[in-house]
Design a protein around this motif. Structure first.
Motif, PDB file in Angstrom:
ATOM      1  N   PHE A 110       0.834  -1.201   0.000  1.00 14.06           N
ATOM      2  CA  PHE A 110       0.000   0.000   0.000  1.00 14.06           C
ATOM      3  C   PHE A 110       0.870   1.253   0.000  1.00 14.06           C
ATOM      4  O   PHE A 110       0.628   2.195  -0.766  1.00 14.06           O
ATOM      5  CB  PHE A 110      -0.936  -0.002   1.209  1.00 14.06           C
ATOM      6  CG  PHE A 110      -1.748   1.266   1.345  1.00 14.06           C
ATOM      7  CD1 PHE A 110      -2.905   1.438   0.600  1.00 14.06           C
ATOM      8  CD2 PHE A 110      -1.336   2.288   2.181  1.00 14.06           C
ATOM      9  CE1 PHE A 110      -3.638   2.617   0.700  1.00 14.06           C
ATOM     10  CE2 PHE A 110      -2.065   3.463   2.291  1.00 14.06           C
ATOM     11  CZ  PHE A 110      -3.222   3.617   1.558  1.00 14.06           C
ATOM     12  N   GLU A 155       1.223   4.254  -2.731  1.00 13.83           N
ATOM     13  CA  GLU A 155       1.005   5.627  -2.291  1.00 13.83           C
ATOM     14  C   GLU A 155       2.192   6.524  -2.650  1.00 13.83           C
ATOM     15  O   GLU A 155       2.018   7.664  -3.071  1.00 13.83           O
ATOM     16  CB  GLU A 155       0.766   5.672  -0.775  1.00 13.83           C
ATOM     17  CG  GLU A 155      -0.612   5.269  -0.346  1.00 13.83           C
ATOM     18  CD  GLU A 155      -1.671   6.254  -0.798  1.00 13.83           C
ATOM     19  OE1 GLU A 155      -1.652   7.410  -0.342  1.00 13.83           O
ATOM     20  OE2 GLU A 155      -2.518   5.870  -1.629  1.00 13.83           O
ATOM     21  N   HIS A 214       0.554   8.465   5.252  1.00 20.91           N
ATOM     22  CA  HIS A 214       0.326   7.429   4.230  1.00 20.91           C
ATOM     23  C   HIS A 214       0.588   6.031   4.789  1.00 20.91           C
ATOM     24  O   HIS A 214       0.865   5.095   4.046  1.00 20.91           O
ATOM     25  CB  HIS A 214       1.210   7.687   3.006  1.00 20.91           C
ATOM     26  CG  HIS A 214       0.848   8.932   2.252  1.00 20.91           C
ATOM     27  ND1 HIS A 214      -0.157   8.979   1.316  1.00 20.91           N
ATOM     28  CD2 HIS A 214       1.345  10.198   2.326  1.00 20.91           C
ATOM     29  CE1 HIS A 214      -0.254  10.201   0.817  1.00 20.91           C
ATOM     30  NE2 HIS A 214       0.643  10.962   1.423  1.00 20.91           N
ATOM     31  N   SER A 257      -1.505   3.917   6.113  1.00 20.66           N
ATOM     32  CA  SER A 257      -2.552   2.959   5.750  1.00 20.66           C
ATOM     33  C   SER A 257      -3.666   3.710   5.035  1.00 20.66           C
ATOM     34  O   SER A 257      -3.687   4.948   5.005  1.00 20.66           O
ATOM     35  CB  SER A 257      -3.109   2.279   7.003  1.00 20.66           C
ATOM     36  OG  SER A 257      -3.729   3.244   7.843  1.00 20.66           O
ATOM     37  N   LYS A 258      -4.605   2.970   4.509  1.00 20.00           N
ATOM     38  CA  LYS A 258      -5.761   3.587   3.863  1.00 20.00           C
ATOM     39  C   LYS A 258      -6.521   4.458   4.859  1.00 20.00           C
ATOM     40  O   LYS A 258      -6.971   5.565   4.525  1.00 20.00           O
ATOM     41  CB  LYS A 258      -6.694   2.511   3.297  1.00 20.00           C
ATOM     42  CG  LYS A 258      -7.904   3.060   2.569  1.00 20.00           C
ATOM     43  CD  LYS A 258      -8.796   1.951   2.047  1.00 20.00           C
ATOM     44  CE  LYS A 258     -10.044   2.522   1.380  1.00 20.00           C
ATOM     45  NZ  LYS A 258     -10.967   1.445   0.928  1.00 20.00           N
ATOM     46  N   GLU A 283      -7.291   8.522   4.686  1.00 23.45           N
ATOM     47  CA  GLU A 283      -8.638   9.072   4.844  1.00 23.45           C
ATOM     48  C   GLU A 283      -8.672  10.115   5.961  1.00 23.45           C
ATOM     49  O   GLU A 283      -9.326  11.158   5.833  1.00 23.45           O
ATOM     50  CB  GLU A 283      -9.628   7.945   5.146  1.00 23.45           C
ATOM     51  CG  GLU A 283      -9.865   7.020   3.955  1.00 23.45           C
ATOM     52  CD  GLU A 283     -10.750   5.831   4.308  1.00 23.45           C
ATOM     53  OE1 GLU A 283     -11.111   5.678   5.507  1.00 23.45           O
ATOM     54  OE2 GLU A 283     -11.064   5.046   3.400  1.00 23.45           O
TER      55      GLU A 283
END
Length: 256
Positions: A2, A6, A211, A213-214, A218
């Motif tokens: 991930f 990113e 950045h 994690s998702k 968010e």
């Protein structure tokens, strides 16, 4: 994976000072982010980190945050914590320059760990009064001794859950807040919503691992879209936000 994806997206979106049209952000990037001066304090930052990397003492960790992606056990050596959890030297140097540039009088740090970032904040401005909060009592004990050994005297260290300790804070506002303790969307937004009332027009908030994690991406997107936030700067590893009412709302993505 991930974070790799990113970072690739970040590289495509990011720019340097030549893509910045805000005088405030341009000065910050050129005079602080890209300042290549070798400051005397850098040797102190290096020595502080080296001393931790030599420390084989093992302690039991109380982890109140998002947990570790590296360790399976809560029994860890000081040197392993310093190697994986402490701010890298280049980031400690950048944090020193940020504090030197803005000269805050009151700073709050969430997530002391072994005090690598704390030392950088303390050295950046001698008149800066720093409150730092750590969740693990055993780490607090080690860090208190470490800061004392390096003659850092402008730091007050509290231990406990961030939410509870934040309710006891005395200053009405902070010039600088560095959030590096719980890489969790809900917790990050909760801290932000609590601390935004302690921000003034010239305050700067720095969020670590935006950045990670998702969920953290968010959280960062929610924070920078807050109506009180006028400027955000994404450097990939850190996110900076400002509340300057004289600025038009704008988001920057800067390679550092």
């Amino acid at each position: 994976m991930f974070q790799i994806i990113e970072y690739i997206k970040f590289l495509f979106k990011s720019t340097n000072q030549h893509g910045v049209h805000s005088p405030f952000v341009y000065d910050l990037v050129t005079k602080c982010f890209y300042d290549s001066t070798t400051y005397e304090e850098y040797s102190n930052l290096s020595e502080y980190r080296r001393s931790l990397l030599k420390n084989k003492q093992q302690i039991q960790i109380t982890d109140l945050g998002a947990g570790s992606r590296v360790f399976k056990s809560n029994l860890r050596s000081i040197k392993s914590i310093a190697k994986t959890s402490g701010s890298p030297l280049k980031r400690a140097q950048l944090l020193f320059r940020v504090v030197r540039y803005f000269k805050p009088q009151h700073t709050l740090e969430l997530g002391t760990s072994l005090g690598i970032a704390t030392q950088a904040i303390a050295l950046g401005h001698s008149k800066n009064q720093i409150m730092t909060i750590e969740g693990c009592p055993n780490i607090t004990e080690v860090t208190t001794q470490q800061l004392k050994a390096f003659n850092i005297h402008n730091v007050s260290l509290k231990t406990g859950e961030f939410d509870k300790v934040l309710l006891t804070l005395e200053p009405d506002n902070y010039d600088l807040i560095f959030l590096d303790g719980n890489h969790n969307k809900g917790a990050t937004l909760s801290y932000f919503n609590t601390l935004i009332d302690k921000a003034h027009n010239d305050s700067v908030f720095i969020f670590d691992d935006i950045h990670w994690s998702k969920d953290m991406v968010e959280a960062w997107n929610t924070i920078k879209s807050h109506p009180k936030v006028t400027i955000s700067i994404d450097t990939f590893f850190w996110g900076f936000i400002f509340f300057r009412k004289e600025q038009a709302k704008e988001n920057f993505t800067i390679r550092v």
